[in-house]
Design an enzyme around this catalytic site. Structure first.
Site, mmCIF file in Angstrom:
data_model
loop_
_atom_site.group_PDB
_atom_site.id
_atom_site.type_symbol
_atom_site.label_atom_id
_atom_site.label_comp_id
_atom_site.label_asym_id
_atom_site.label_seq_id
_atom_site.Cartn_x
_atom_site.Cartn_y
_atom_site.Cartn_z
ATOM 1 N N LYS A 92 13.468 4.868 7.987
ATOM 2 C CA LYS A 92 12.018 4.933 7.845
ATOM 3 C C LYS A 92 11.320 4.340 9.079
ATOM 4 O O LYS A 92 11.811 3.345 9.647
ATOM 5 C CB LYS A 92 11.632 4.157 6.578
ATOM 6 N N SER A 167 5.862 4.646 -0.554
ATOM 7 C CA SER A 167 5.636 4.954 0.841
ATOM 8 C C SER A 167 6.838 5.615 1.527
ATOM 9 O O SER A 167 6.715 6.097 2.646
ATOM 10 C CB SER A 167 5.277 3.665 1.598
ATOM 11 N N SER A 191 7.993 1.849 -3.707
ATOM 12 C CA SER A 191 8.038 2.753 -2.559
ATOM 13 C C SER A 191 9.373 3.438 -2.319
ATOM 14 O O SER A 191 9.455 4.334 -1.482
ATOM 15 C CB SER A 191 7.617 2.010 -1.289
#
Length: 478
Positions: A92, A167, A191
């Site tokens: 990420k 997220s 997330s």
């Protein structure tokens, strides 16, 4: 047949993106395929679909292929091979990876270069993984929707009208679409679990301290909320890859004082007992979500588990604890940064959050921290009798894109739908998102919750659920 269940015959190198990490690692180790072939297949899959999905926002083709070649050379030389040797993974964009910017979806940080790996990245490298790209996140990684002005919107592989979650929405969409069998994500309020739910994959929020994390490039100190709730975790298409990825990531690192190598947890008083929570207190629950929880309960009962509909103590208060601690801490610290560097999406979303979680003074945060210990004690005692809780990830199907930018009432409804995830985060417990199939064309799933340091027990409980309620093959993605 799901992508994870697809077993590939030797020579099908163009379809290697369909294999899970366990299969790829075994075949690379045995010399049936090369790491380069596995990596090339995932990159080709990315070529075909990432233009539509925008899940991977920084590709690393040359670096990844060079790492794959080094992995293949090591195998030919007879070196001892680690468990993920040559397997492609993604990271990420809010997590330090040496030689790449940790921009977190923030335009002002596009050149915020990392010169050292975060411990979770270092652990994946030591386990032999080959990093092929970096995945999208919302600005400041604080929404359940993945869009930002730097990289654009990530789309859900099942339906572009639905959020891929956030997220770690880029991570979930990437792994669901076959851009690598393992994606790294992180979770402070849901997330990892929510994107996994929205995209029909497995996603683990490990218990606090199991997987180390530290961004050497970060300025200042982590907030109290982050120290107590933020964790790193894997997203995968198969359950056995969850075990592999978790084992690879969960190696302690002194840079994270929370990280530890726990002793086996104390055994529960009653083994193979599951508490079913199809309709959590604090709001309504969509019928399809209730059906998924009860179907998961039936799958466990069919394997000899004792299953009962019973709710853990003070669920609503535990969910509200996130805002009591996070409001005067993380959100208050974030507001000036968002005002200076945030995009329109995060500014609108945070302004609506204030209508649901009004900012409180530091005394309210301290009071919440005091109450947290008592609530965690109550839940751990409950988990002694019910060592696995089966509950919704969200009490609603995946929301429409940008749903959190509408109005205060919609934001309040979203927060209420995420109440089980928030409770688990506030208490630092492990939670595993398990897909259970489709409902009206969108992924559906459940959340398994366990005691501290009992993460592996969640994988065991997920086995009969995954077997009884498999995801269908991913449809063609336009």
């Amino acid at each position: 047949m799901s992508l994870a269940q697809h077993s590939l015959a030797a020579g099908e190198t163009d379809a290697l993106w369909q294999a899970d990490a366990a299969e790829l690692a075994q075949r690379i180790r045995q010399g049936e395929i090369s790491s380069r072939e596995a990596v090339r297949s995932c990159l080709d899959r990315m070529d075909a679909l990432n233009g539509s999905l925008n899940a991977v926002v920084r590709r690393m083709d040359a670096e990844a292929l060079a790492a794959a070649d080094a992995a293949d050379t090591a195998r030919r030389h007879g070196e001892t091979l680690p468990p993920l040797h040559g397997v492609p993974v993604t990271i990420k964009v809010n997590t330090d990876q040496a030689g790449h910017p940790s921009d977190g979806g923030i335009a002002a940080y596009r050149d915020h270069m990392a010169h050292e790996d975060n411990p979770v990245v270092a652990n994946l490298r030591r386990a032999g993984a080959v990093i092929i790209g970096r995945t999208n996140t919302p600005c400041y990684s604080m929404r359940w929707f993945t869009e930002n002005s730097l990289h654009g919107d990530t789309r859900n592989p099942w339906d572009a009208r639905a959020t891929p979650g956030g997220s770690s929405g880029g991570a979930a969409a990437a792994v669901a679409a076959g851009f690598g069998p393992i994606a790294h994500g992180n979770d402070i309020a849901g997330s990892v679990r929510y994107p996994a739910y929205c995209c029909g994959v497995f996603g683990l929020r490990p218990g606090l301290g199991r997987i180390p994390s530290f961004n050497p490039s970060a300025k200042g100190h982590a907030s109290i909320t982050s120290q107590l709730m933020a964790v790193q975790g894997p997203l995968t298409r198969s359950l056995r890859d969850q075990r592999l990825a978790f084992a690879a990531m969960a190696v302690p690192d002194p840079r994270d004082p929370r990280s530890l190598a726990p002793q086996p947890p104390a055994p529960p008083r009653r083994k193979r007992h599951a508490a079913l929570v199809p309709n959590p207190s604090g709001g309504s629950t969509h019928p399809a979500v209730q059906d998924a929880v009860r179907a998961a309960g039936r799958a466990l009962a069919a394997e000899g588990w004792v299953v009962e509909e019973i709710e853990p103590p003070a669920l609503v208060e535990a969910a509200e604890l996130w805002g009591r601690i996070g409001g005067p801490d993380t959100i208050a610290r974030l507001l000036p940064l968002v005002a200076q560097h945030g995009d329109e999406g995060i500014r609108e979303a945070l302004s609506l959050w204030a209508g649901y979680w009004p900012l409180r003074d530091p005394a309210a945060c301290l009071e919440g921290l005091t109450r947290r210990m008592a609530l965690l004690r109550e839940w751990l005692l409950f988990l002694q009798d019910w060592p696995v809780i089966v509950a919704p990830v969200s009490t609603e199907p995946p929301f429409p894109v940008a749903h959190d930018r509408r109005d205060t009432a919609t934001t309040a409804a979203i927060m209420q739908a995420q109440r089980v995830m928030l409770a688990v985060s506030a208490l630092g417990l492990p939670g595993l998102s398990v897909p259970t199939g489709l409902a009206e064309g969108l992924p559906m799933g459940v959340q398994l919750i366990g005691a501290l340091h009992a993460d592996e027990a969640l994988f065991d409980a997920a086995e009969p659920i995954a077997a009884a309620l498999p995801m269908p093959a991913l449809p063609p993605i336009a």
